[in-house]
Every structure is written in C-alpha cells, then in structure tokens.
Enzyme design. Structure first.
Site, mmCIF file in Angstrom:
data_model
loop_
_atom_site.group_PDB
_atom_site.id
_atom_site.type_symbol
_atom_site.label_atom_id
_atom_site.label_comp_id
_atom_site.label_asym_id
_atom_site.label_seq_id
_atom_site.Cartn_x
_atom_site.Cartn_y
_atom_site.Cartn_z
ATOM 1 N N PHE A 122 0.820 -1.218 0.000
ATOM 2 C CA PHE A 122 0.000 0.000 0.000
ATOM 3 C C PHE A 122 0.850 1.263 0.000
ATOM 4 O O PHE A 122 0.434 2.301 0.508
ATOM 5 C CB PHE A 122 -0.966 -0.008 1.186
ATOM 6 N N THR A 147 -1.885 -8.064 -6.064
ATOM 7 C CA THR A 147 -2.827 -7.520 -7.039
ATOM 8 C C THR A 147 -3.147 -8.486 -8.164
ATOM 9 O O THR A 147 -4.057 -8.230 -8.946
ATOM 10 C CB THR A 147 -2.249 -6.241 -7.657
ATOM 11 N N ARG A 191 -9.273 -0.120 -20.456
ATOM 12 C CA ARG A 191 -9.625 -1.519 -20.710
ATOM 13 C C ARG A 191 -9.302 -2.350 -19.475
ATOM 14 O O ARG A 191 -8.190 -2.297 -18.942
ATOM 15 C CB ARG A 191 -8.843 -2.038 -21.909
ATOM 16 N N ASN A 199 -8.311 -8.056 -16.528
ATOM 17 C CA ASN A 199 -8.742 -9.295 -15.876
ATOM 18 C C ASN A 199 -9.922 -8.933 -14.992
ATOM 19 O O ASN A 199 -9.762 -8.235 -13.987
ATOM 20 C CB ASN A 199 -7.614 -9.910 -15.058
ATOM 21 N N GLN A 254 -9.540 -5.558 -6.879
ATOM 22 C CA GLN A 254 -8.852 -4.290 -6.627
ATOM 23 C C GLN A 254 -9.837 -3.179 -6.291
ATOM 24 O O GLN A 254 -9.615 -2.392 -5.367
ATOM 25 C CB GLN A 254 -8.022 -3.904 -7.853
ATOM 26 N N LYS A 311 -5.686 1.598 -17.918
ATOM 27 C CA LYS A 311 -5.336 2.593 -16.914
ATOM 28 C C LYS A 311 -5.131 1.866 -15.584
ATOM 29 O O LYS A 311 -5.521 0.714 -15.432
ATOM 30 C CB LYS A 311 -6.454 3.624 -16.766
ATOM 31 N N GLY A 350 -5.540 0.187 -9.118
ATOM 32 C CA GLY A 350 -5.272 -0.223 -7.743
ATOM 33 C C GLY A 350 -5.684 0.792 -6.697
ATOM 34 O O GLY A 350 -5.945 0.428 -5.556
ATOM 35 N N GLU A 351 -5.750 2.074 -7.057
ATOM 36 C CA GLU A 351 -5.945 3.098 -6.042
ATOM 37 C C GLU A 351 -7.231 3.902 -6.174
ATOM 38 O O GLU A 351 -7.704 4.482 -5.196
ATOM 39 C CB GLU A 351 -4.729 4.041 -6.050
#
Length: 706
Positions: free
Chosen positions: A237, A465, A589, A592, A599, A662, A665-666
């Site tokens: 993190f 991730t 896009r 997965n 995420q 893009k 994760g955040e």
C-alpha cells in the site's frame, strides 16, 4: 501517440491467479521465510526519546544473553556510502531525529534471543525540546516548491479573490484528518547474505530493481553484485514502495557478523519507520453562480514532514483536474517537525485531497439546492482545467449516471435527517474519484522454451494484485496463444529491470514492455514460418523511447469513478455502519475482470476504514503514534460491510498503451471516504469535517455524550 489494440482471447477474461495454489498451500515463500544455513536473527532497538542524540550505549548485559552474537551501534556498525534517501542512513551517527529511530541492532542465534538482547540494551541520550504538533498557523510553515510526484507546490489561474468575493454562492470549509498507517499483513522483512563480496537479499518490497539500485552505492558495490528478490509480497500500500531500513540493517548485520541475517520489523516499530499518510488541514473555498457552476476554487493544504527528509502529500493536486474552475488557487504549505517521516499510502494526494474537495462539493450542492450528482455534472470541464489539455478519455458523467441508476439514488428523500428507523438515522451520499494514469519505462524479455511454451521475464512485483496473472494474459494476447502456454518470471533484480509497483502504474508500465517483447518474438517466429529453431528464439524490449514521447503527450490521462454509500447512525451510541457501497469506474480496458473487481472493492474497503475506523493518534509529548498494532489500529473486517458492488464502464482509449489500460489499484479508495461522510451528513443533518468519524465525534455533533 495513437495506438490500437487487439481483442485477444486472454485479456479481459477472469483468469485465476497463477500463484493462488502456492499461496493457499503455503509453498509461496515470503522474505522472512528464506533461511540460509547458519542464519542469525536481528532485532532493532528503537529510540525512546522524541529527539536528541545518543550519548552512550550499554551492551554488556545484552551480549551476556544466551545465543547473543553482536550488537551494532553507530560506533561499530559498517560504514555506508552515498545515500539518496536519508531514512536508510542508519547507525551512522548519534542523532535521534524522532522517537522510534533505530539506535542499535541486536543479533542472535534465534529471534527470541535477539528480542531479549534488544530489551537488554540500555541507551543514554541528550534530549532536546521537540516540536511535534501541526497547526494551521504553525510558525514553521513554508510553501513547498514541489509536492510528491513532482507536482508544483502552488498554482494559481485567473483572479480567485475577485471571483470568489463576487460569487452569489460560496463555501468556505476546513477539513482535517490525522495520520494513517499502511499496516500490510506481512511486516517489512529482509534476509541478507554475503558470498564472495556479493550481496543477496530477499526483501519485502514493491520494487526489487529500486532496492538494488539503492543498496549498491550504500555498500560500495556495482549493481550486478547486488541481487534483490521480492517474489511474493504480502501487501504494501505504498509503505514498501521505496527501500526501508530493515533491508539495510540486515545487510549491515550480515557483513558485520559474516553470517546470513534475517530481520522482520516488529509491528510496534513500523508506525515510526516505514512511512504513513501525513495528517492534513485542508481549507476548500468554492464560489459558484446561481446555477451551481463553479467560478472560483481554492484548495489550500497544510501538512507536515519530518526533519529527516521532505515528503509533501500532494492533496491539492486533484482540484486542478476535477471540475470547471476558471479562477483557481491550489497550494501546499508544510512544517518540518520532530516526527517520523510520512510517505506514500494508497492513492497519496488523491485520497486525502478528494475527501476534502468532494465534501465541499456536497456542501455546495446543498447551498445551491441541487442534487449532488447534478452539481457534479454541471461542473464537468471540457478540458483539464489546469493544463488546458484535452482528456484522452473522461467518462465521469457516465459513471455518475450509471452509479445513480444502480444505487437507486433518485429514489431517496434529499432532505437531511428525513429517514429514521427507530434509533437509527439512515442517509446516502455520493462522491467522485480520479487518479492519474502513470507509466514508467520498463524492460522485458520473451523467449521460446521446449514443450511449446513461451517464457516471459520481467522484474515486476506482485504485491497481492494479481500482477503475474495479468502480465501472462498480456503476453498470451500479444503472442496469440492460450494462457497455459505462457510461463512468467517476476520479482528478482536478476530479471530485466522494471519499475516498482506503485501509483497504479505497474500493469501499464510492465505490460507495455511485455507486449512489445512478445510481439517482437512473434514477428521472429513468423520469419521462421512458425517453426522454432533448435537454438530457440529470444526477444527483448525496452520502452524508454516510448515513455520519453509520452512525457510530451498532448492529452491529460486519468481514471475516473463515482462512489455511492448508504449508512446508518445510531443516535444512542454514535456508531456509524455502512449498509451499502457501490462504485462505478471508467479506467480504460479492464485486463482481468476477476482481479479488477478485487482491486476495486479492496480500495473501497480501505476507504471505509479511512472514513470510520482508521486513525493514528500522535502523542504530542513524544511525537510518535499511540496505535502500534492491529488491535488498536482498526481496519475493516467483512462484518463491517454487508453489501459492496463494483462495476466499470467500457472505455476504449487508444492513447494510453498497447493494452489500452489505466491503473485501477488506487482509484477505489479515492472517493469512498467522502461518499460515506456525505451520507452521514444526509443521515444526521450535521456536517462533520474531521476523520475518522468515531462515535465520540458523532455524539458530540449530535449534542449528546457517551
């Protein structure tokens, strides 16, 4: 740059994690689980004073402990070379810049003996009066030139003062939040071993290449003499985004003792030495016309750093991107205090800054008598306000509309405190989110192997991730082969160099290099008529040239999202619980669908913690934090959120990278805290402007006491 991408069978599919079985069966090995023959164990000794200098270290009692090997201090520790990051320059002098700074290191045959030794080390200090408390008028505040990520510290467009002063509707509010800590499940740990003048470390890190490049000059080595392995990492993190003291201490102890050394930071030590989200005091002023369209926007941030190094949370930066703002002022002022050094924590800048901005937008919607979704739609900019660049893609309005439909937003009674169920007040809230598209240059290699398999090698890091899996999907798509014909190696500095896993940049950065290498390999195969020669084929890729061109891109590139929350507030206890969270994201896009969903909901869960549970209380006397374990630092559990949904919009953006992706994760954390805070206002009719929303704050706002 204009690119197109093919719709291969691998990308977008909900592929199961390649390392999943290894993790659930315990065969995946983390940094501290590597035990070379003859390994010793180290335990740090932390300073117990807020600031000053060490005058004496008494080690005889510690060295008399059974199993004792050595005690390193600033007197006898190996000397380090040049260091870009001063938090790594440990045991080199007698200074104590803050409580918790490492002042000695105990080394023993077992971890239990090392712990006992550390407790027996007695340190004497000369102490100084500390400066530990951040205030909006702290005399040491200064305007920083550059905030985290290279952001300009202050920006002004138009005439904010005149426009704000003449605006028919105005909001002027200050939002505060204390420090937050990353607290990954796996503590920071390292295993270090010297052989023939070369150093090998297993390190819990978000980037083995970065650690290698930092360790080499510290220990006077060529980079190829340092091998860093971070194959499995149990969360980070941001706290593991740069090298941390444990890897330096382990390497120093291994050099000093001539034995491999293992070191895992005790969780109680982590709050002071591995970074945290800095506390902020944020004043937001919005001036708007009668129609709610913003004419003036100011976001002024006060935050703190340490006296070891400057780190400034770029909380005002999102205000330069989000909404129409012809007259704008965004500033960062910082005070250097006798406290631990802040650093990256998931969505640094955006998470803090968007909490304040989106809360202020809710206040403006109320002032203007507009629905909060409609207000945001009315303030949709045609270009990025600060740069004037067109967006490569921006589907925020679509995300807001889709989220409102899915959530049943327009069915609510918009009046605050209008819904009550016994002693529970129920409300709903919304907030927007954004995160920049970040990419860094990377290298990768693809080669043929016996058995009709393709091996891809790149020093990416999987911090939980699913990066291994997604990169294998990128490779399979580029090679036009099934996923099971791709084998992937990551997590070692012996592999082609790659940037760290941070800033939601990993997949875009590594994936671009993997795609390039695999397409080059496929072209070479075509030259041989699809037949692999006996010697095999290899292709390498480096995206440095492409990333240099990206720096001059005429487009502003961001992910966007909308979060909706429903909460209940108990008027007797002050307890706030989230009933529902829903997020809709426009993030390029999706490579997965399984790992992306994970995420998104993971980020939203962390945003819930930011809003209601998490908080690190600064002790003003000592300048460190009271919450030092997972019993006192509360993070959300499954029972804290009965219902959560994450959705995304199709977004075909050919100006990003070969995958059209893009970072994701955040962005999930960014708007969540504000959506929950806005829902609490709708439930109670009371505006709370300080996080976390603990029961005592809620009760005080309701005019009640515990």
């Amino acid at each position: 740059m204009e690119r197109t991408h093919s719709a291969g069978p691998a990308l977008g599919a909900p592929a199961v994690r390649l390392e999943g079985m290894a993790k659930v069966t315990g065969t995946a090995r983390y940094a501290f689980e590597h035990t070379p023959a003859g390994a010793a164990y180290a335990w740090p000794v932390a300073a117990t004073v807020p600031c000053g200098r060490v005058t004496e270290v008494h080690v005889n009692e510690a060295l008399s402990e059974p199993g004792a090997v050595a005690v390193l201090t600033h007197v006898n520790a190996p000397r380090l070379g040049e260091c870009e990051d001063p938090i790594l320059w440990v045991l080199q002098d007698d200074r104590v810049p803050h409580r918790g700074w490492c002042v000695a290191l105990a080394v023993a045959d077992t971890p239990e003996a090392a712990c006992a030794m550390a407790a027996a080390v007695r340190v004497e200090y000369e102490t100084w009066e500390p400066d530990t408390v951040l205030t909006a008028d702290h005399p040491g505040l200064y305007a920083c030139e550059e905030a985290n990520g290279g952001a300009v510290g202050s920006r002004e467009r138009g005439d904010f003062d005149a426009s704000y002063g003449s605006a028919p509707m105005r909001v002027d509010a200050t939002y505060t939040m204390g420090a937050l800590h990353n607290h990954p499940m796996e503590p920071h740990a390292a295993t270090a071993e010297w052989q023939g003048g070369a150093l090998t470390v297993h390190d819990s890190s978000q980037g083995a290449t970065t650690v290698q490049r930092m360790l080499a000059p510290l220990f006077g080595l060529e980079e190829e003499r340092v091998t860093v392995i971070s194959e499995h990492v149990g969360g980070g993190f941001g706290a593991k985004g740069t090298p941390r003291p444990q890897v330096v201490l382990a390497a120093m102890a291994a050099r000093h003792t001539g034995r491999p050394v293992k070191l895992a930071l005790p969780r109680a030590h982590m709050a002071c030495v591995v970074g945290h989200r800095a506390p902020t005091i944020q004043r937001v002023r919005l001036g708007a016309g009668e129609d709610g369209v913003i004419t003036a926007l100011a976001h002024e941030v006060v935050t703190q750093t340490s006296k070891v190094k400057e780190f400034v949370e770029q909380a005002a930066v999102p205000a330069r991107t989000m909404y129409t703002s012809p007259n704008s002022r965004t500033t960062h002022r910082v005070a250097a205090l006798d406290v631990p050094t802040p650093s990256w924590m998931r969505a640094p800048g955006e998470a803090s800054g968007m909490y304040a901005l989106e809360s202020a937008m809710d206040e403006l919607a109320e002032r203007a008598g507009l629905d909060p979704v409609e207000l945001r739609v009315r303030n949709e900019p045609e270009v990025e306000p600060d740069s004037g660049k067109p967006f490569s893609s921006r589907r925020l309005v679509a995300a807001l509309r889709d989220g409102a439909r899915r959530f049943g937003w327009y069915e609510r009674d918009p009046r605050p405190r209008s819904r009550r169920e016994g002693r529970l007040l129920v409300g709903t809230g919304v907030a927007s989110s954004t995160y920049p598209v970040l990419m860094m240059a990377s290298r990768a290699e693809a080669r043929t192997e016996p058995g009709d398999v393709f091996r891809v090698r790149v020093n990416a890091t999987d911090i939980g991730t699913g990066a291994r899996t997604v990169l294998a999907q990128v490779a399979a798509d580029a090679l036009d082969v099934p996923l099971d014909r791709v084998s992937i190696d990551i997590g070692s500095s012996s592999l082609p160099a790659a940037p760290l896993a941070g800033g939601s940049s990993g997949t875009a950065s590594w994936g671009w290099a993997v795609d390039k290498a695999c397409r080059a390999l496929r072209a070479r195969l075509d030259e041989f008529g699809g037949e692999v020669p006996a010697a095999g084929l290899t292709a390498v890729a480096d995206t440095s040239a492409e990333l240099e061109k990206e720096a001059a891109s005429p487009y502003a590139k961001h992910s966007f999202g909308a979060q909706f929350a429903e909460v209940q507030v108990d008027v007797d206890s002050g307890e706030t619980r989230v009933r529902r969270l829903l997020g809709v994201f426009a993030a390029g896009r999706i490579l997965n669908s399984r790992t992306a969903h994970s995420q998104f909901i993971g980020g939203m869960t962390m945003g819930l913690g930011m809003a209601l549970l998490e908080g690190s209380t600064l002790d003003p006397v000592f300048g460190d934090f009271a919450e030092r374990d997972l019993a006192s630092y509360h993070v959300p559990a499954c029972a804290d959120l009965p219902r959560m949904e994450a959705h995304w919009l199709d977004e075909d953006d050919g100006r990003l990278n070969p995958m059209g992706s893009k970072g994701i994760g955040e962005i999930g954390i960014v708007g969540t805290a504000a959506a929950i805070g806005n829902a609490v206002y709708h439930a109670t009719g009371v505006r709370f402007r300080e996080l976390p929303l603990h029961p005592d704050r809620i009760l005080a706002g309701l005019g009640r006491s515990i």
